[in-house]
Write a protein that holds these residues in place. Structure first.
Motif, PDB file in Angstrom:
ATOM      1  N   ILE A 177      39.631  27.263  29.634  1.00 34.96           N
ATOM      2  CA  ILE A 177      39.669  28.392  30.556  1.00 34.96           C
ATOM      3  C   ILE A 177      40.155  27.873  31.894  1.00 34.96           C
ATOM      4  O   ILE A 177      39.653  26.867  32.391  1.00 34.96           O
ATOM      5  CB  ILE A 177      38.274  29.022  30.708  1.00 34.96           C
ATOM      6  N   ILE A 178      41.149  28.523  32.456  1.00 36.22           N
ATOM      7  CA  ILE A 178      41.595  28.140  33.782  1.00 36.22           C
ATOM      8  C   ILE A 178      40.776  28.970  34.763  1.00 36.22           C
ATOM      9  O   ILE A 178      40.967  30.172  34.890  1.00 36.22           O
ATOM     10  CB  ILE A 178      43.104  28.406  33.963  1.00 36.22           C
ATOM     11  N   ARG A 179      39.854  28.302  35.417  1.00 35.99           N
ATOM     12  CA  ARG A 179      38.922  29.009  36.295  1.00 35.99           C
ATOM     13  C   ARG A 179      39.454  29.065  37.709  1.00 35.99           C
ATOM     14  O   ARG A 179      40.434  28.400  38.043  1.00 35.99           O
ATOM     15  CB  ARG A 179      37.565  28.311  36.272  1.00 35.99           C
ATOM     16  N   SER A 180      38.757  29.856  38.531  1.00 35.01           N
ATOM     17  CA  SER A 180      39.130  29.992  39.936  1.00 35.01           C
ATOM     18  C   SER A 180      39.309  28.619  40.569  1.00 35.01           C
ATOM     19  O   SER A 180      38.467  27.737  40.409  1.00 35.01           O
ATOM     20  CB  SER A 180      38.024  30.762  40.656  1.00 35.01           C
ATOM     21  N   GLY A 181      40.425  28.430  41.267  1.00 32.35           N
ATOM     22  CA  GLY A 181      40.652  27.164  41.960  1.00 32.35           C
ATOM     23  C   GLY A 181      41.337  26.118  41.114  1.00 32.35           C
ATOM     24  O   GLY A 181      41.705  25.070  41.617  1.00 32.35           O
ATOM     25  N   GLN A 182      41.505  26.380  39.811  1.00 34.62           N
ATOM     26  CA  GLN A 182      42.151  25.387  38.960  1.00 34.62           C
ATOM     27  C   GLN A 182      43.624  25.746  38.763  1.00 34.62           C
ATOM     28  O   GLN A 182      43.972  26.916  38.698  1.00 34.62           O
ATOM     29  CB  GLN A 182      41.454  25.318  37.604  1.00 34.62           C
TER      30      GLN A 182
ATOM     31  N   ASN B 156      41.335  32.950  34.655  1.00 31.55           N
ATOM     32  CA  ASN B 156      40.438  33.789  35.447  1.00 31.55           C
ATOM     33  C   ASN B 156      41.027  34.087  36.822  1.00 31.55           C
ATOM     34  O   ASN B 156      41.928  33.387  37.273  1.00 31.55           O
ATOM     35  CB  ASN B 156      39.086  33.095  35.588  1.00 31.55           C
ATOM     36  N   PRO B 157      40.508  35.115  37.504  1.00 27.60           N
ATOM     37  CA  PRO B 157      41.004  35.408  38.853  1.00 27.60           C
ATOM     38  C   PRO B 157      40.879  34.159  39.728  1.00 27.60           C
ATOM     39  O   PRO B 157      39.849  33.486  39.702  1.00 27.60           O
ATOM     40  CB  PRO B 157      40.069  36.505  39.347  1.00 27.60           C
TER      41      PRO B 157
ATOM     42  N   ASN C 200      42.913  36.390  28.165  1.00 24.48           N
ATOM     43  CA  ASN C 200      43.074  37.306  29.287  1.00 24.48           C
ATOM     44  C   ASN C 200      43.789  36.625  30.440  1.00 24.48           C
ATOM     45  O   ASN C 200      43.412  35.532  30.848  1.00 24.48           O
ATOM     46  CB  ASN C 200      41.700  37.766  29.790  1.00 24.48           C
TER      47      ASN C 200
END
Lengths: 266, 228
Positions: free
Chosen positions: B109-114, B129-130, B145
């Motif tokens: 998962i590419i999370r916020s900040g990544q 993610n956003p 998503n």
């Protein structure tokens, strides 16, 4: 050998400290030996919520800098012998403690306690790095609102790079049922799907929590409020019990039945 | 004595001339021979330029040699070199091609900040993610998503696209184009893709069916090789 759990969130004001106090209290109620560590140096308030402010003599910075032994800085709780608090310093700043110093303290406490609950400061700087340094696992607290979930996502990303024994788990705090149902705030499912980590508990926004924190008596001491039950359930899940997550509607139902039972109008 | 192969062979067809250079003689020797051959050809200066395709067999032709060939064929002649083909490529170039045309597969998962940045195409099995960002020099496929930012062809390839199982991005970027989410609350779309629409000169989001019409060439590996 105990286990160290860090309570973190990224964003401020979502209820990390309240969660720490209540999970600690709930675990102590179940006769576990628990030590709470406040790592929010310069802005401590776990001691206030626990009602132990007036007993502080030494703090975590004194321990790190060798002005006292660890045992001298630990404050025994008013209500439970098995619950202690290691307070943060109010006068220094976050750089007064290093990750190494923190790891040493946690390792020492793990010898003696079943659970070490670490209250993390807001942000992702030194204070955060210190707080997660000694932890075996993490619990991320978020509110059902976009900014808070966004920060939680960032924090989970950072936690995943750390060497922890378990993936972080999620608490959704301050849920306002009527707003969630009307679609004004994010839904539990939506948050869990986005963050893609296991949910360990949901806590309703409850005035009892504010009242209790203000009096220095964590709400988990009181068996009745919804939030208290939620915190106790979280503690049971930490112990490995399989407590089903109550749906919000069900929870409301139980609460109303309960109110009826004690003769209140609902 | 075996029969000596001609160093230069010229063939003509409807599209122009094909000029084959024997790959076993030294390059300089071949050039001399080529010069002879070219001088002996009769050309009508009034006719349009004749396109010439050079085939150099198993000889490696670097940039310098290409230039020399091109100059020699086009100078004082009525020729236009359209391609210089060779069966051999330089190791570095082959590796670069492989890198650029390959698909990088990641499941996380590419999370916020990544930020996830790859050379070539990106196949991400997981969400963006956003606040998270994925970048690729080629196309981006998100099996999950897409809520954050996706930047396809970040080195300038406008023919790239972004496809996602569920598309509700903060921004889509393709080469130097940027489009952002609308200011009103909108639902995302399933199984759609973003491409640059040449007529409207902006990024459009449409059903994946669009790709089969518009970007037929993208799926072909060889086509991409030739485009470099």
């Amino acid at each position: 050998m105990g286990e160290a759990i860090v309570i973190t969130s990224g964003k401020g004001g979502v209820g990390k400290t309240t969660t720490t106090a209540n999970i600690g209290t709930a675990l102590a109620l179940m006769e576990k030996k628990v030590c709470l560590i406040d790592t929010d140096i310069g802005l401590r308030n776990l001691d206030v919520i626990m009602g132990l402010e007036n007993r502080i003599i030494y703090d975590i910075v004194d321990v790190v800098e060798g002005r006292c032994r660890l045992n001298q800085a630990l404050i025994r709780d008013k209500r439970f012998d098995s619950l202690t608090l290691l307070p943060a310093a109010q006068t220094s700043d976050k750089s007064a403690v290093t990750t190494e110093g923190m790891k040493k303290i946690v390792a020492e406490l793990k010898q003696e306690y079943d659970y070490i609950i670490i209250d993390c400061p807001a942000g992702i700087e030194q204070g955060f790095q210190n707080a997660i340094a000694g932890a075996d696992r993490a619990i991320v607290v978020t509110n059902p609102e976009k900014s808070s979930v966004r920060d939680a996502d960032r924090i989970i990303g950072l936690l995943e790079q750390e060497d922890m024994t378990e993936a972080p788990r999620l608490i959704i705090n301050r849920i306002r049922n009527h707003m969630m149902q009307s679609g004004d705030i994010m839904e539990v499912d939506e948050i869990v799907q986005l963050l893609a980590i296991d949910l360990i508990g949901i806590v309703i926004d409850d005035e009892e929590v504010i009242k209790a924190s203000n009096n220095g008596e964590p709400v988990a001491l009181n068996p009745n409020p919804k939030a208290s039950i939620a915190y106790r359930n979280i503690a049971r899940r930490i112990l490995g019990e399989n407590v089903p997550l109550q749906s919000l509607e069900e929870e409301k139902g139980i609460f109303q039945r309960f109110k009826k039972f004690i003769g209140m109008r609902s | 004595m075996h029969e000596k192969k001609p160093i230069i062979t010229i063939k003509g067809n409807r599209e122009g001339l094909t000029l084959m250079i024997d790959d076993e003689v030294p390059f300089e020797e071949a050039l001399v021979e080529l010069k002879d051959k070219l001088q002996s050809t009769q050309q009508n200066k009034n006719e349009p330029l004749v396109s010439v395709k050079v085939q150099s067999g198993n000889r490696f032709v670097d940039e310098e040699k290409r230039d020399r060939l091109r100059v020699m064929i086009e100078e004082d002649n009525h020729f236009k070199v359209t391609a210089i083909e060779t069966n051999v490529v330089h190791r570095d170039e082959a590796l670069r091609w492989k890198e650029e045309s390959g698909i990088k597969r990641t499941h996380r998962i590419i999370r916020s900040g990544q930020v996830l940045k790859v050379t070539g195409d990106l196949l991400l099995i997981g969400d963006v993610n956003p606040g998270g960002k994925v970048m690729a020099t080629g196309n981006i496929y998100v099996l999950g998503n897409l809520f954050g930012i996706a930047h396809a062809g970040y080195k300038g390839d406008r023919n790239t696209f972004i496809a996602a199982s569920y598309m509700k991005p903060t921004q889509l970027r393709i080469a130097d184009y940027i489009s952002r989410a609308p200011d009103y609350v909108a639902d995302g779309v399933y199984m759609e893709c973003g491409v640059i629409d040449d007529n409207e000169d902006k990024i459009i989001i449409d059903s994946l069916k669009l790709l089969s019409r518009k970007r037929n060439e993208i799926s072909g590996f060889e086509r991409r090789m030739q485009n470099g």
